[in-house]
Design a protein around this motif. Structure first.
Motif, PDB file in Angstrom:
ATOM      1  N   THR A  92       0.837  -1.200   0.000  1.00  0.00           N
ATOM      2  CA  THR A  92       0.000   0.000   0.000  1.00  0.00           C
ATOM      3  C   THR A  92       0.873   1.251   0.000  1.00  0.00           C
ATOM      4  N   PHE A  93       1.903   1.247   0.841  1.00  0.00           N
ATOM      5  CA  PHE A  93       2.822   2.384   0.881  1.00  0.00           C
ATOM      6  C   PHE A  93       3.492   2.587  -0.473  1.00  0.00           C
ATOM      7  N   ALA A  94       3.953   1.490  -1.108  1.00  0.00           N
ATOM      8  CA  ALA A  94       4.635   1.603  -2.390  1.00  0.00           C
ATOM      9  C   ALA A  94       3.713   2.198  -3.458  1.00  0.00           C
ATOM     10  N   LEU A  95       2.483   1.703  -3.526  1.00  0.00           N
ATOM     11  CA  LEU A  95       1.533   2.236  -4.508  1.00  0.00           C
ATOM     12  C   LEU A  95       1.179   3.690  -4.216  1.00  0.00           C
ATOM     13  N   ALA A  96       0.975   4.003  -2.925  1.00  0.00           N
ATOM     14  CA  ALA A  96       0.656   5.386  -2.553  1.00  0.00           C
ATOM     15  C   ALA A  96       1.815   6.322  -2.881  1.00  0.00           C
ATOM     16  N   ALA A  97       3.037   5.827  -2.737  1.00  0.00           N
ATOM     17  CA  ALA A  97       4.204   6.645  -3.079  1.00  0.00           C
ATOM     18  C   ALA A  97       4.287   6.866  -4.583  1.00  0.00           C
ATOM     19  N   ILE A  98       3.989   5.824  -5.365  1.00  0.00           N
ATOM     20  CA  ILE A  98       4.012   5.952  -6.823  1.00  0.00           C
ATOM     21  C   ILE A  98       3.011   7.000  -7.293  1.00  0.00           C
ATOM     22  N   PHE A  99       1.829   6.995  -6.690  1.00  0.00           N
ATOM     23  CA  PHE A  99       0.784   7.949  -7.082  1.00  0.00           C
ATOM     24  C   PHE A  99       0.849   9.254  -6.284  1.00  0.00           C
ATOM     25  N   ARG A 100       1.924   9.427  -5.504  1.00  0.00           N
ATOM     26  CA  ARG A 100       2.189  10.647  -4.746  1.00  0.00           C
ATOM     27  C   ARG A 100       1.083  10.981  -3.744  1.00  0.00           C
ATOM     28  N   ILE A 101       0.468   9.929  -3.219  1.00  0.00           N
ATOM     29  CA  ILE A 101      -0.465  10.110  -2.111  1.00  0.00           C
ATOM     30  C   ILE A 101       0.292  10.050  -0.797  1.00  0.00           C
ATOM     31  N   GLU A 102       1.378   9.262  -0.786  1.00  0.00           N
ATOM     32  CA  GLU A 102       2.203   9.083   0.405  1.00  0.00           C
ATOM     33  C   GLU A 102       3.543   9.783   0.213  1.00  0.00           C
ATOM     34  N   GLU A 103       4.017  10.429   1.269  1.00  0.00           N
ATOM     35  CA  GLU A 103       5.295  11.138   1.228  1.00  0.00           C
ATOM     36  C   GLU A 103       6.457  10.167   1.419  1.00  0.00           C
ATOM     37  N   VAL A 120      10.975   2.428   2.964  1.00  0.00           N
ATOM     38  CA  VAL A 120      11.484   1.841   1.717  1.00  0.00           C
ATOM     39  C   VAL A 120      12.105   0.473   1.979  1.00  0.00           C
ATOM     40  N   PHE A 121      12.992   0.373   2.986  1.00  0.00           N
ATOM     41  CA  PHE A 121      13.619  -0.911   3.297  1.00  0.00           C
ATOM     42  C   PHE A 121      12.588  -1.928   3.783  1.00  0.00           C
ATOM     43  N   GLY A 122      11.579  -1.464   4.531  1.00  0.00           N
ATOM     44  CA  GLY A 122      10.521  -2.362   4.961  1.00  0.00           C
ATOM     45  C   GLY A 122       9.741  -2.936   3.795  1.00  0.00           C
ATOM     46  N   THR A 123       9.488  -2.099   2.785  1.00  0.00           N
ATOM     47  CA  THR A 123       8.794  -2.568   1.590  1.00  0.00           C
ATOM     48  C   THR A 123       9.611  -3.630   0.868  1.00  0.00           C
ATOM     49  N   SER A 131      -0.953  19.091  -1.405  1.00  0.00           N
ATOM     50  CA  SER A 131      -1.099  17.643  -1.425  1.00  0.00           C
ATOM     51  C   SER A 131      -2.032  17.196  -0.316  1.00  0.00           C
ATOM     52  N   PHE A 132      -2.547  15.989  -0.460  1.00  0.00           N
ATOM     53  CA  PHE A 132      -3.424  15.435   0.570  1.00  0.00           C
ATOM     54  C   PHE A 132      -3.123  13.965   0.741  1.00  0.00           C
ATOM     55  N   LEU A 133      -3.388  13.478   1.931  1.00  0.00           N
ATOM     56  CA  LEU A 133      -3.252  12.053   2.222  1.00  0.00           C
ATOM     57  C   LEU A 133      -4.458  11.642   3.031  1.00  0.00           C
ATOM     58  N   VAL A 134      -5.286  10.807   2.441  1.00  0.00           N
ATOM     59  CA  VAL A 134      -6.484  10.336   3.120  1.00  0.00           C
ATOM     60  C   VAL A 134      -6.181   8.986   3.739  1.00  0.00           C
ATOM     61  N   GLU A 135      -6.473   8.812   5.009  1.00  0.00           N
ATOM     62  CA  GLU A 135      -6.264   7.517   5.656  1.00  0.00           C
ATOM     63  C   GLU A 135      -7.127   6.462   4.984  1.00  0.00           C
TER      64      GLU A 135
END
Length: 367
Positions: free
Chosen positions: A115-126, A138-141, A354-358
């Motif tokens: 989820t983090f990786a996809l959110a980062a790709i779409f710039r939802i996650e910082e 990143v290392f956890g992913t 930017s926004f990040l929705v839980e």
């Protein structure tokens, strides 16, 4: 009595009960495959029960928050149902049929990292690689992905095999059918399941922003997935016998999956996400794997190989790196948030903020 317990303690108690209950769901679903119930019919019954349980709460509790439906929302709910219900469930059942409940539960620990990786790709996650929290995520992913690959590509010697005597009657026992299982297909299907699940979470972000009624989103997603499954069943399950419940075992599986896994578990999880945050849910995922392993060993005579254990450890360590990084980032945001808000308000145009929705859901197959 329970109301006198501090809320933070209630949240942890709720998550322990939730993970134990959902670990049982992996076992129940494997038993459902054993007793021969149609996978498609089982999913339709399960989703229907969950929808019937949640709909009254969504209708009465979110009357004021629920916007009117329009074509855009209907299309969004259709894709949420396709990704989060149809593709997610389909790949999960194929994976479970060809592996085991323990491996299904283990690989699901990678969902927060994906989820983090996809959110980062779409710039939802910082993602900030100059800070420890960014590096940890990143290392956890990578650790989660590596663990999933180890489970898929390497089995190794058997480390533990339970006694041949089981507490369950023969009709409820998973026999040693490794000869007819396609392990690679099962693991790949479970990875697809996790990617679909993570994609479902990410897709919810813009929907929740414009449709602030989480229970209603869940119900519309259930309804969309149910209608798609019914369309498939109209072509593939035309015999009336496929729709009948033939034994108490089948009835138990359907009721447990529908009431506990789809209804009550979802309600508990939404409450925990609202009060304690999504990372609290993610932090308890390894407990589900541990409980599922114990149950599978006792009731399904599950054996454990070296590859599965090494992969599980890698996935769980990766999960905690992602959780730690996210918690670290949240603390930093809470310290710098007021200043950042003032700078954004005074300096940035609206379209650049930017926004990040839980995410609505973080853990488990709650549909």
């Amino acid at each position: 009595m329970f109301s006198s317990v501090p809320e933070r303690v209630q949240l942890h108690i709720a998550m322990i009960i939730f993970q134990i209950g959902y670990a049982g769901n992996h076992i129940i679903l494997r038993i459902a495959l054993n007793v021969g119930i149609s996978k498609l019919v089982f999913l339709i019954y399960r989703i229907t029960i969950g929808l019937l349980l949640l709909s009254p709460f969504a209708y009465f509790l979110e009357k004021k928050d629920r916007p009117a439906l329009n074509a855009s929302f209907v299309l969004q709910f259709f894709f949420l149902g396709l990704v989060g219900i149809v593709l997610n469930n389909g790949s999960y059942f194929i994976g479970l049929e060809n592996t085991s409940p323990v491996f299904a539960s283990t690989i699901e620990n990678s969902v927060p990292a994906i989820t983090f990786a996809l959110a980062a790709i779409f710039r939802i996650e910082e993602v900030n690689l100059r800070r420890n929290d960014g590096l940890a995520k990143v290392f956890g992913t990578f650790a989660c992905v590596a663990g999933a690959l180890i489970i898929t590509l390497y089995r190794g010697p058997i480390i533990y095999s339970p006694d041949s005597v089981s507490l369950q009657p023969e009709s409820m026992i998973l026999q040693d059918d490794s000869e007819v299982k396609n392990w690679t297909l099962g693991c790949v299907s479970l990875i697809v399941h996790c990617v679909c699940w993570a994609s479902w979470i990410v897709l919810q972000a813009p929907v929740v922003k414009n449709y602030p009624a989480r229970l209603s989103i869940a119900c519309y997603t259930f309804l969309s997935g149910l209608m798609q499954f019914l369309a498939i069943a109209a072509c593939t399950e035309r015999e009336i016998q496929a729709w009948k419940i033939h034994s108490q075992s089948e009835l138990l599986c359907v009721l447990y999956a529908g009431v506990v896994a789809s209804g009550l578990a979802l309600a508990v999880q939404i409450w925990v996400v609202e009060r304690g945050g999504p990372m609290l849910v993610a932090a308890y995922l390894p407990l589900q794997t541990l409980v599922a392993a114990v149950m599978a060993s006792v009731f399904l005579r599950e054996a454990f190989s070296l590859g599965s254990i090494v992969g599980a450890v890698s996935i769980i360590l990766g999960l905690y790196l992602v959780v730690w990084g996210k918690n670290k980032e949240n603390k930093l945001k809470s310290e710098t948030g007021p200043l950042r808000a003032r700078l954004q308000k005074n300096c940035l145009p609206d379209h650049e903020k930017s926004f990040l929705v839980e995410p609505l859901m973080v853990s488990s197959n709650n549909f």
